[in-house]
Motif scaffolding. Structure first.
Motif, PDB file in Angstrom:
ATOM      1  N   THR A  88       0.744  -1.127  -0.026  1.00  0.00           N
ATOM      2  CA  THR A  88       0.034   0.055   0.001  1.00  0.00           C
ATOM      3  C   THR A  88       0.947   1.304   0.077  1.00  0.00           C
ATOM      4  O   THR A  88       2.179   1.058   0.186  1.00  0.00           O
ATOM      5  N   SER A 109       1.225   3.191   2.316  1.00  0.00           N
ATOM      6  CA  SER A 109       1.634   3.615   3.755  1.00  0.00           C
ATOM      7  C   SER A 109       2.759   2.516   4.013  1.00  0.00           C
ATOM      8  O   SER A 109       3.947   2.976   4.486  1.00  0.00           O
ATOM      9  N   ARG A 153      -6.467   4.339   3.534  1.00  0.00           N
ATOM     10  CA  ARG A 153      -5.738   3.331   3.617  1.00  0.00           C
ATOM     11  C   ARG A 153      -4.952   3.025   2.107  1.00  0.00           C
ATOM     12  O   ARG A 153      -3.848   3.080   1.717  1.00  0.00           O
TER      13      ARG A 153
END
Length: 339
Positions: free
Chosen positions: A131, A133, A222
């Motif tokens: 992802t 992140s 997210r």
């Protein structure tokens, strides 16, 4: 007399007993010499072959010993680990069967070049979903070797990781409901806006909010799919993201006419492959693949495949023509960040 008789017999009586024996001995000697010669020839050939094989083995060992960084890791592990995205349409996404996309194709071209460089045609590929992140921590922790998805090359990120030549240039804009009446970023004042966490877009959006005192309520999702879901469910009035990403969501939505991509660009940025810092052999290999594709025209053909033609899994066409900025990038490959 006996001596004379022997002298007379020597030239003309070669078939006599003693001379037959001498001839047989000579013939046997010649045969042994011939066999010895053939054996010696075969031995020499075998030695040459062994020497060649030994030299090749030594060269291979030397080449292996010379490997460093990610290429050595890949060689020793027998597998290259790619970071891939689930929903970065049309760059890197899961189509229900496998990971596909514009940048995923480039990643696999790089894998092929690694196979050739290492002499490992059976080199395996392991994909790990990342992802926005976690992609950088996973790279730094050696959980992935390379990521070619939709990662923006920024000057700030150069402090932690390295980037390849850029393979796509784009504007940062937003997607909103057509019925919202929103056309530019100033129309977002006091409203809830969503973007994807840990992206350069989030940084740009927060800077805009501070500079223009828009009092935005910024939500960081997210991933891209979660951010677009927030827009669809009216938990946000706009999804701010890279223009091709929001075009991808608009085009693949069951009701694409409900949405519009709008807004004066917050800036222009570039996507690139990401790998660990200080890895010069891998940087040269990756940049070579990207530059050859761009200069040869393959990159433009690949662009048309994913942005102007139907793509899997539903045959949707993004109708996103090649921009002049990307055309210029393909003509002059480089690894410069635009921020």
């Amino acid at each position: 007399m006996k001596v004379a008789a022997r002298r007379e017999a020597t030239p003309g009586n070669t078939a006599s007993g003693p001379h037959r024996h001498a001839g047989a001995v000579a013939a046997a000697h010649l045969a042994r010499s011939s066999r010895a010669a053939r054996f010696a020839h075969r031995a020499r050939r075998a030695l040459v072959a062994l020497a060649t094989l030994g030299a090749a083995s030594l060269a291979c060992a030397a080449n292996t010993e010379e490997l460093t960084g990610t290429l050595k890791k890949i060689h020793d592990d027998g597998v290259v680990t790619l970071g891939v995205r689930e929903a970065s349409i049309p760059f890197s996404y899961f189509d229900g069967k496998q990971t596909v996309g514009y940048s995923q194709t480039i990643a696999l071209q790089i894998v092929d070049e690694i196979r050739k460089t290492l002499g490992m045609p059976q080199l395996r590929v392991h994909e790990v979903t990342v992802t926005s992140s976690n992609r950088t921590p996973m790279l730094l922790n050696n959980q992935i070797d390379l990521e070619c998805g939709s990662t923006t090359h920024t000057v700030e990120r150069e402090n932690a990781v390295a980037f390849s030549n850029s393979f796509f240039q784009y504007a940062v804009r937003m997607i909103v409901r057509k019925s919202s009446g929103i056309s530019d970023f100033t129309d977002l004042a006091g409203k809830t806006v969503v973007t994807t966490a840990s992206t350069s877009d989030e940084r740009l959006l927060r800077r805009l909010n501070a500079d223009r005192h828009l009092n935005l309520r910024i939500t960081a999702a997210r991933d891209h799919a979660e951010a677009f879901a927030a827009l669809k469910e009216d938990r946000a009035v706009a999804f701010v993201m890279d223009e091709p990403i929001v075009y991808g969501f608009k085009s693949t939505d069951p009701r694409p006419g409900d949405f519009v991509v709008t807004g004066t660009p917050l800036g222009y940025e570039v996507y690139a492959c990401m790998f660990r810092k200080g890895d010069e052999p891998l940087r040269k290999l990756v940049n070579g693949v990207i530059a050859r594709g761009q200069i040869s025209g393959d990159a433009e053909r690949l662009y048309k495949q994913w942005f102007t033609q139907p793509i899997p899994p539903h045959g949707i066409n993004l109708n996103f023509p090649l921009s002049e900025q990307n055309r210029a990038l393909f003509a002059h490959p480089n690894d410069r960040a635009l921020d």
